[in-house]
Write an enzyme that holds these catalytic residues in place. Structure first.
Site, PDB file in Angstrom:
ATOM      1  N   HIS A  44     -25.539 -26.446 101.678  1.00 56.29           N
ATOM      2  CA  HIS A  44     -25.052 -25.717 102.853  1.00 56.29           C
ATOM      3  C   HIS A  44     -25.309 -26.529 104.139  1.00 56.29           C
ATOM      4  O   HIS A  44     -24.906 -26.104 105.226  1.00 56.29           O
ATOM      5  CB  HIS A  44     -25.762 -24.367 102.988  1.00 56.29           C
ATOM      6  CG  HIS A  44     -25.081 -23.246 102.263  1.00 56.29           C
ATOM      7  ND1 HIS A  44     -25.117 -23.090 100.905  1.00 56.29           N
ATOM      8  CD2 HIS A  44     -24.335 -22.206 102.719  1.00 56.29           C
ATOM      9  CE1 HIS A  44     -24.438 -22.004 100.550  1.00 56.29           C
ATOM     10  NE2 HIS A  44     -23.946 -21.457 101.633  1.00 56.29           N
TER      11      HIS A  44
ATOM     12  N   ILE B 247     -49.174  -4.235  97.815  1.00 56.44           N
ATOM     13  CA  ILE B 247     -48.513  -3.170  97.057  1.00 56.44           C
ATOM     14  C   ILE B 247     -47.107  -2.886  97.605  1.00 56.44           C
ATOM     15  O   ILE B 247     -46.940  -2.417  98.733  1.00 56.44           O
ATOM     16  CB  ILE B 247     -49.378  -1.879  97.041  1.00 56.44           C
ATOM     17  CG1 ILE B 247     -50.782  -2.228  96.536  1.00 56.44           C
ATOM     18  CG2 ILE B 247     -48.721  -0.801  96.180  1.00 56.44           C
ATOM     19  CD1 ILE B 247     -50.838  -2.979  95.195  1.00 56.44           C
TER      20      ILE B 247
ATOM     21  N   GLN C   3     -29.506 -27.125 100.305  1.00 57.18           N
ATOM     22  CA  GLN C   3     -29.155 -28.513 100.591  1.00 57.18           C
ATOM     23  C   GLN C   3     -27.645 -28.660 100.816  1.00 57.18           C
ATOM     24  O   GLN C   3     -27.205 -29.278 101.778  1.00 57.18           O
ATOM     25  CB  GLN C   3     -29.603 -29.396  99.413  1.00 57.18           C
ATOM     26  CG  GLN C   3     -29.353 -30.867  99.591  1.00 57.18           C
ATOM     27  CD  GLN C   3     -30.294 -31.511 100.616  1.00 57.18           C
ATOM     28  OE1 GLN C   3     -31.322 -30.942 100.973  1.00 57.18           O
ATOM     29  NE2 GLN C   3     -29.925 -32.670 101.097  1.00 57.18           N
TER      30      GLN C   3
ATOM     31  N   GLY D 273     -55.981 -10.520  91.177  1.00 53.84           N
ATOM     32  CA  GLY D 273     -54.520 -10.521  91.052  1.00 53.84           C
ATOM     33  C   GLY D 273     -54.134 -10.841  89.625  1.00 53.84           C
ATOM     34  O   GLY D 273     -53.987  -9.956  88.787  1.00 53.84           O
TER      35      GLY D 273
ATOM     36  N   GLY E 252     -26.901 -28.018 107.497  1.00 56.15           N
ATOM     37  CA  GLY E 252     -27.655 -27.385 108.585  1.00 56.15           C
ATOM     38  C   GLY E 252     -27.494 -25.875 108.589  1.00 56.15           C
ATOM     39  O   GLY E 252     -28.438 -25.129 108.882  1.00 56.15           O
TER      40      GLY E 252
ATOM     41  N   GLN F 277     -18.168 -35.733  93.464  1.00 59.40           N
ATOM     42  CA  GLN F 277     -18.621 -35.507  92.091  1.00 59.40           C
ATOM     43  C   GLN F 277     -20.114 -35.141  92.037  1.00 59.40           C
ATOM     44  O   GLN F 277     -20.525 -34.287  91.250  1.00 59.40           O
ATOM     45  CB  GLN F 277     -18.355 -36.760  91.266  1.00 59.40           C
ATOM     46  CG  GLN F 277     -18.353 -36.482  89.788  1.00 59.40           C
ATOM     47  CD  GLN F 277     -18.001 -37.712  88.991  1.00 59.40           C
ATOM     48  OE1 GLN F 277     -18.396 -38.828  89.343  1.00 59.40           O
ATOM     49  NE2 GLN F 277     -17.237 -37.531  87.928  1.00 59.40           N
TER      50      GLN F 277
ATOM     51  N   GLU G  27     -41.745  -4.895  83.569  1.00 54.21           N
ATOM     52  CA  GLU G  27     -41.836  -5.412  84.938  1.00 54.21           C
ATOM     53  C   GLU G  27     -41.340  -6.875  84.967  1.00 54.21           C
ATOM     54  O   GLU G  27     -40.557  -7.271  85.822  1.00 54.21           O
ATOM     55  CB  GLU G  27     -43.315  -5.322  85.341  1.00 54.21           C
ATOM     56  CG  GLU G  27     -43.599  -5.667  86.759  1.00 54.21           C
ATOM     57  CD  GLU G  27     -45.034  -5.265  87.153  1.00 54.21           C
ATOM     58  OE1 GLU G  27     -45.594  -4.302  86.572  1.00 54.21           O
ATOM     59  OE2 GLU G  27     -45.585  -5.927  88.036  1.00 54.21           O
TER      60      GLU G  27
END
Ligand SMILES: Cc1cc2nc3c(=O)[nH]c(=O)nc-3n(C[C@H](O)[C@H](O)[C@H](O)COP(=O)(O)OP(=O)(O)OC[C@H]3O[C@@H](n4cnc5c(N)ncnc54)[C@H](O)[C@@H]3O)c2cc1C
Length: 386
Positions: free
Chosen positions: A344, A162, A342, A136, A346, A285, A248
């Site tokens: 958001h 791939i 975090q 790889g 649950g 804050q 890439e």
């Protein structure tokens, strides 16, 4: 992009940006969830992108492309990433900026005439097969071989991870053509069409994220292709791979910057509406300062991203800068997604929230196309040269 003004982008670039943005809003956002469930991007969406000119941005005008520069690729990657669907974005970018540049960069006129118009229109989908089960990061360790037999090449071996592997019509495959050459010296690139006997998809791989992108293992068993399918010069494929890695890595970094931007936008929206302890979460804050710090980091990464694209569009050697960018943005997008999830609460853990998917999609950005550590080695090598 703040107020939309930049030192790097022309009016033409900005026009391209707004066209891609419209496509993302009208086509990708409404259908992205369905594509994730289906595990692939329908050809009709890719053909639509071809009609709009998005698949040939970098390719020569004589073959149907726009002949634009690396800044245009940077816009494509960033804007597609704003869709929040990494699987869709990588499907397109592998085709436009990772696989087909091998043909545009090293192909003969005949090879380009045969394939590029279809690549630009979206009729032909491409993939690039370099990685193997045992090679790889260390590309030169590949074992897939190609031997010359009369007016044919015969390929044997397998390729791993791939992208577009199960659905591509044409794969640009790296193989060893000189078993005795040391490391990087005996590798060549080949054009392998889907229908060639001896070429098969071993298995489609199930992934943590990028679920609408197909990722496959490819197998070559005495796969015969015409001598005319050698891409570029024999035994010089490694250098073509290294050259293409820059573009890439640029667009993979664009995915990281674009996804981080969208993740922060969604999270700001969420915490402004979500109430706890008698006020919106945004009024805490701790939350709004953390989000602002992340915004500052993403903005800094974006500036390096645009700067790298500008350098590449002026043919300035940018291996050090692009390696820094790939390492930094691949890590940053994960840091951003962690906090976005975090904040958001649950809901961020539930599959119907975009953030849950974006967390999964982000993970591979510090691994694929040059892992962070490999990128930092490139930086270190060049830092010690100074
Ligand atoms: C979803 C997906 C899509 C992909 N698409 C393609 C594709 O289209 N075409 C293609 O050819 N390949 C593709 N890849 C392969 C990808 O580029 C490789 O996974 C990546 O280069 C890492 O190689 P590896 O997985 O073999 O990890 P390894 O090389 O085994 O490395 C494992 C880990 O070791 C560490 N490491 C490696 N080298 C060093 C070092 N020198 N110093 C310190 N630490 C190091 C890194 O943390 C790295 O993540 C894809 C991979 C994934 C997961």
């Amino acid at each position: 992009m703040g107020d939309g003004r930049s030192a790097y982008f022309t009016e033409e670039h900005e026009l391209l940006r707004s066209q891609i943005r419209r496509f993302v809003d009208e086509v990708v956002r409404p259908q992205g969830e369905a594509w994730e469930r289906e595990g692939q991007i329908p050809r009709e969406a890719l053909r639509r992108m071809g009609e709009l000119g998005f698949l040939g941005i970098r390719h020569p005008v004589e073959f149907g492309g726009s002949g634009a520069d690396a800044l245009a690729s940077a816009i494509l990657a960033e804007e597609l990433a704003h869709s929040s669907f990494g699987g869709f974005t990588v499907t397109v970018l592998v085709h436009t900026d990772m696989a087909s540049p091998h043909l545009a960069g090293s192909g003969t006129i005949d090879q380009k005439r045969r394939l590029l118009p279809g690549i630009v229109s979206g009729e032909i989908l491409t993939a690039v097969a370099v990685s193997e089960p045992d090679a790889g990061s260390d590309v030169a360790a590949m074992r897939t071989s190609a031997r010359r037999d009369g007016d044919q090449w015969v390929l044997n071996g397998s390729k791993m991870f791939i992208t577009n592997g199960a659905s591509a019509d044409v794969v640009f495959v790296a193989a060893k053509t000189d078993a005795n050459a040391k490391g990087s010296r005996g590798i060549s690139m080949f054009i392998v069409e889907r229908e060639r006997a001896g070429f098969s998809v071993g298995r489609k791989l199930e992934k943590q994220g990028w679920r609408s992108s197909d990722t496959a293992e490819l197998v070559f068993e005495e796969c015969r292709i015409p001598a005319a399918n050698l891409l570029g010069r024999e035994n010089e494929g490694f250098y073509a791979i290294m050259r293409n890695f820059q573009n890439e890595r640029l667009v993979l970094s664009g995915m990281a910057v674009g996804e981080a931007t969208e993740g922060l936008r969604l999270t700001r929206e969420y915490v402004k509406n979500r109430r706890a302890f008698g006020a919106a979460l945004w009024d805490k804050q701790a939350i709004r300062l953390r989000l602002s710090m992340l915004e500052a980091k993403v903005e800094a990464a974006r500036q390096l991203y645009h700067h790298c694209a500008w350098r590449m569009s002026h043919d300035i050697d940018s291996v050090r800068e692009v390696s820094m960018l790939k390492a930094h943005s691949g890590e940053l997008v994960n840091e951003v997604m962690y906090d976005c999830q975090q904040f958001h609460g649950g809901f961020g853990y539930i599959q119907e929230s975009a953030i849950e998917r974006m967390v999964r999609d982000a993970r591979v950005l510090s691994i694929g196309g040059g892992a962070t550590e490999v990128m930092l080695e490139e930086v270190a090598k060049r830092s010690s040269e100074e």
